[in-house]
Scaffold this motif. Structure first.
Motif, PDB file in Angstrom:
ATOM      1  N   SER A 248      -6.444  57.828  32.754  1.00  0.00           N
ATOM      2  CA  SER A 248      -5.500  56.725  32.557  1.00  0.00           C
ATOM      3  C   SER A 248      -6.136  55.578  31.780  1.00  0.00           C
ATOM      4  N   PHE A 249      -7.449  55.381  31.969  1.00  0.00           N
ATOM      5  CA  PHE A 249      -8.144  54.267  31.309  1.00  0.00           C
ATOM      6  C   PHE A 249      -9.016  54.733  30.148  1.00  0.00           C
ATOM      7  N   ASP A 250      -8.872  55.990  29.726  1.00  0.00           N
ATOM      8  CA  ASP A 250      -9.733  56.537  28.660  1.00  0.00           C
ATOM      9  C   ASP A 250     -11.210  56.361  28.983  1.00  0.00           C
ATOM     10  N   MET A 251     -11.558  56.561  30.228  1.00  0.00           N
ATOM     11  CA  MET A 251     -12.937  56.418  30.687  1.00  0.00           C
ATOM     12  C   MET A 251     -13.603  57.786  30.705  1.00  0.00           C
ATOM     13  N   ARG A 252     -14.767  57.887  30.136  1.00  0.00           N
ATOM     14  CA  ARG A 252     -15.466  59.161  30.074  1.00  0.00           C
ATOM     15  C   ARG A 252     -15.918  59.584  31.472  1.00  0.00           C
ATOM     16  N   PHE A 253     -15.855  60.897  31.735  1.00  0.00           N
ATOM     17  CA  PHE A 253     -16.261  61.387  33.045  1.00  0.00           C
ATOM     18  C   PHE A 253     -16.781  62.804  32.933  1.00  0.00           C
ATOM     19  N   ILE A 254     -17.557  63.194  33.926  1.00  0.00           N
ATOM     20  CA  ILE A 254     -18.172  64.515  33.973  1.00  0.00           C
ATOM     21  C   ILE A 254     -17.326  65.422  34.851  1.00  0.00           C
ATOM     22  N   GLY A 255     -17.112  66.637  34.386  1.00  0.00           N
ATOM     23  CA  GLY A 255     -16.391  67.600  35.199  1.00  0.00           C
ATOM     24  C   GLY A 255     -14.985  67.862  34.712  1.00  0.00           C
ATOM     25  N   PRO A 256     -14.230  68.652  35.477  1.00  0.00           N
ATOM     26  CA  PRO A 256     -12.890  69.063  35.054  1.00  0.00           C
ATOM     27  C   PRO A 256     -11.917  67.899  34.984  1.00  0.00           C
ATOM     28  N   ASP A 257     -10.854  68.098  34.212  1.00  0.00           N
ATOM     29  CA  ASP A 257      -9.759  67.133  34.203  1.00  0.00           C
ATOM     30  C   ASP A 257      -8.899  67.352  35.447  1.00  0.00           C
ATOM     31  N   VAL A 258      -7.763  66.630  35.511  1.00  0.00           N
ATOM     32  CA  VAL A 258      -6.900  66.712  36.690  1.00  0.00           C
ATOM     33  C   VAL A 258      -6.453  68.152  36.940  1.00  0.00           C
ATOM     34  N   TYR A 259      -5.999  68.826  35.905  1.00  0.00           N
ATOM     35  CA  TYR A 259      -5.535  70.212  36.056  1.00  0.00           C
ATOM     36  C   TYR A 259      -6.643  71.109  36.583  1.00  0.00           C
ATOM     37  N   GLY A 260      -7.828  70.992  35.980  1.00  0.00           N
ATOM     38  CA  GLY A 260      -8.938  71.832  36.402  1.00  0.00           C
ATOM     39  C   GLY A 260      -9.317  71.610  37.848  1.00  0.00           C
ATOM     40  N   ARG A 261      -9.294  70.349  38.285  1.00  0.00           N
ATOM     41  CA  ARG A 261      -9.615  70.043  39.682  1.00  0.00           C
ATOM     42  C   ARG A 261      -8.615  70.690  40.634  1.00  0.00           C
ATOM     43  N   VAL A 262      -7.345  70.598  40.312  1.00  0.00           N
ATOM     44  CA  VAL A 262      -6.319  71.162  41.199  1.00  0.00           C
ATOM     45  C   VAL A 262      -6.443  72.680  41.245  1.00  0.00           C
ATOM     46  N   VAL A 263      -6.668  73.299  40.098  1.00  0.00           N
ATOM     47  CA  VAL A 263      -6.815  74.755  40.045  1.00  0.00           C
ATOM     48  C   VAL A 263      -7.986  75.209  40.915  1.00  0.00           C
ATOM     49  N   CYS A 264      -9.093  74.491  40.837  1.00  0.00           N
ATOM     50  CA  CYS A 264     -10.264  74.879  41.618  1.00  0.00           C
ATOM     51  C   CYS A 264     -10.060  74.628  43.106  1.00  0.00           C
ATOM     52  N   GLN A 265      -9.360  73.562  43.452  1.00  0.00           N
ATOM     53  CA  GLN A 265      -9.153  73.220  44.855  1.00  0.00           C
ATOM     54  C   GLN A 265      -8.215  74.204  45.551  1.00  0.00           C
ATOM     55  N   ASP A 266      -7.272  74.754  44.803  1.00  0.00           N
ATOM     56  CA  ASP A 266      -6.283  75.674  45.370  1.00  0.00           C
ATOM     57  C   ASP A 266      -6.850  77.093  45.337  1.00  0.00           C
ATOM     58  N   LYS A 267      -7.285  77.588  46.489  1.00  0.00           N
ATOM     59  CA  LYS A 267      -7.939  78.900  46.533  1.00  0.00           C
ATOM     60  C   LYS A 267      -7.018  80.015  46.059  1.00  0.00           C
ATOM     61  N   GLU A 268      -5.725  79.922  46.360  1.00  0.00           N
ATOM     62  CA  GLU A 268      -4.786  80.955  45.938  1.00  0.00           C
ATOM     63  C   GLU A 268      -4.744  81.060  44.421  1.00  0.00           C
ATOM     64  N   ILE A 269      -4.659  79.925  43.739  1.00  0.00           N
ATOM     65  CA  ILE A 269      -4.589  79.923  42.276  1.00  0.00           C
ATOM     66  C   ILE A 269      -5.905  80.373  41.673  1.00  0.00           C
ATOM     67  N   SER A 270      -7.025  79.854  42.187  1.00  0.00           N
ATOM     68  CA  SER A 270      -8.321  80.210  41.604  1.00  0.00           C
ATOM     69  C   SER A 270      -8.617  81.698  41.785  1.00  0.00           C
ATOM     70  N   LYS A 271      -8.178  82.286  42.903  1.00  0.00           N
ATOM     71  CA  LYS A 271      -8.381  83.717  43.091  1.00  0.00           C
ATOM     72  C   LYS A 271      -7.518  84.535  42.130  1.00  0.00           C
ATOM     73  N   MET A 272      -6.298  84.066  41.885  1.00  0.00           N
ATOM     74  CA  MET A 272      -5.439  84.754  40.934  1.00  0.00           C
ATOM     75  C   MET A 272      -6.073  84.752  39.546  1.00  0.00           C
ATOM     76  N   LEU A 273      -6.593  83.592  39.115  1.00  0.00           N
ATOM     77  CA  LEU A 273      -7.235  83.507  37.806  1.00  0.00           C
ATOM     78  C   LEU A 273      -8.504  84.356  37.759  1.00  0.00           C
ATOM     79  N   ALA A 274      -9.282  84.319  38.846  1.00  0.00           N
ATOM     80  CA  ALA A 274     -10.507  85.123  38.889  1.00  0.00           C
ATOM     81  C   ALA A 274     -10.182  86.607  38.734  1.00  0.00           C
ATOM     82  N   SER A 275      -9.157  87.060  39.425  1.00  0.00           N
ATOM     83  CA  SER A 275      -8.759  88.469  39.331  1.00  0.00           C
ATOM     84  C   SER A 275      -8.303  88.819  37.915  1.00  0.00           C
TER      85      SER A 275
END
Length: 341
Positions: free
Chosen positions: A101-128
């Protein structure tokens, strides 16, 4: 690591980390929601390592403080988030949301990437889909779903779908029959107010794949976690919060067995699918010579004694070098769109 390291394009690392309120509290409570928060000792180790690189480190402990800092738009700031939060399925995405929101640089995934990783069901589907071996699993969103699971390949593990750091996962979550499964699932549904994952238990060795993105690819290290004096403990037990939360009696060693090339390729495809991760830990079991995917953690515990840091320091890196490479990973990402604000 490369012999000549490029100068980091930053002046201050803003470490956003909420602190465990009472470290004397009994660490074995399976209903604790604060296990993704950091200790003062971990934050001190991180900030000291950053400062040893000649870079300023600023610790902020709240999202309000981060928002205030972001609003000042210091061009040399880069955010390193180990923010844990509590009781929100979106909590791991809040820091990148503020930064974007503030164009501030940061390390790691963006919002989408964080949610995908946090949701085990989604991350397992992608892993498969990326070719990784994923154990049989089903999602339970309410108690009625328990009656629709069909044939279940016991033993299974019952755990919250959107938690990390083994929150809600104790040894009794490994169940042998339907009655046990339904009892634990109902408790977790009530306590965590989120879907529950039912997953086939996999024996074998407890391993982690530890990754730092670099301009010329990925630094990847493989580690095994053992219980001191019980080398085969994880053949029949979980790496749950009884062991993980206190982190006492655990041994982290370089993996002495080669990961199959097809598994390494699948890991790389998964990370490409998720997008920029900066650094991450992929947890799994090594069984019959193959890596079985369990979960993807983009905010791996960065304590010097943790599996992530030790997987690199055992290979000759200093802890400061590990932090430097994590900081350098921010420059790898060129895919985040600018804010429309």
């Amino acid at each position: 690591m490369q012999e000549k390291e490029a100068k980091l394009d930053l002046s201050t690392v803003v470490v956003i980390a909420d602190i465990v309120s009472d470290e004397t509290e009994e660490r074995s409570s399976e209903w604790r929601h604060d296990l993704e928060k950091s200790s003062l000792g971990t934050v001190a180790a991180i900030t000291q390592a950053i400062e040893s690189l000649g870079i300023s480190a600023l610790h902020l402990s709240s999202l309000d403080a981060l928002t205030e800092r972001a609003s000042q738009r210091f061009p040399g700031d880069v955010v390193l988030s180990i923010f844990g939060g509590e009781r929100s399925r979106n909590r791991m995405a809040l820091v990148p949301a503020i930064c974007e929101s503030f164009d501030m640089r940061f390390i790691g995934p963006d919002v989408y990437g964080r949610v995908v990783c946090q949701d085990k069901e989604i991350s397992k589907m992608l892993a498969s889909q990326c070719g990784m071996i994923t154990p049989w699993h089903r999602i339970v969103r309410n108690e009625t779903d328990l009656d629709r699971l069909g044939s279940v390949p016991f033993p299974v593990v019952v755990k919250p779908n959107m938690e990390g750091s083994s929150i809600g996962i104790s040894e009794r979550c490994r169940v042998e029959d339907s009655a046990q499964m339904q009892e634990i699932a109902r408790e977790l549904l009530r306590e965590f107010n989120q879907p529950v994952l039912v997953e086939k238990f996999v024996g074998g060795r407890e391993v982690s794949v530890n990754v730092i993105e670099a301009c010329d690819g990925m630094e990847m290290r493989f580690a095994e976690i053992k219980i001191a004096g019980h080398p085969h403990y994880f053949e029949g037990h979980l790496f749950g919060m009884e062991a993980k939360a206190p982190w006492i009696g655990l041994e982290v060693t370089p993996l002495d067995e080669k990961i199959a090339e097809q598994d390494i390729g699948a890991i790389s495809r998964l990370l490409e699918t998720v997008g920029h991760v900066g650094y991450c830990r992929i947890d799994g079991k090594l069984f019959n010579g193959r890596f079985h995917f369990l979960e993807l953690t983009p905010d791996a515990w960065l304590d010097p004694e943790g599996a992530f840091a030790q997987s690199f320091t055992y290979c000759g890196w200093s802890y400061s070098q590990v932090l430097r490479s994590i900081l350098a990973s921010e420059s790898v990402n060129h895919r985040r769109p600018a804010s429309n604000g």
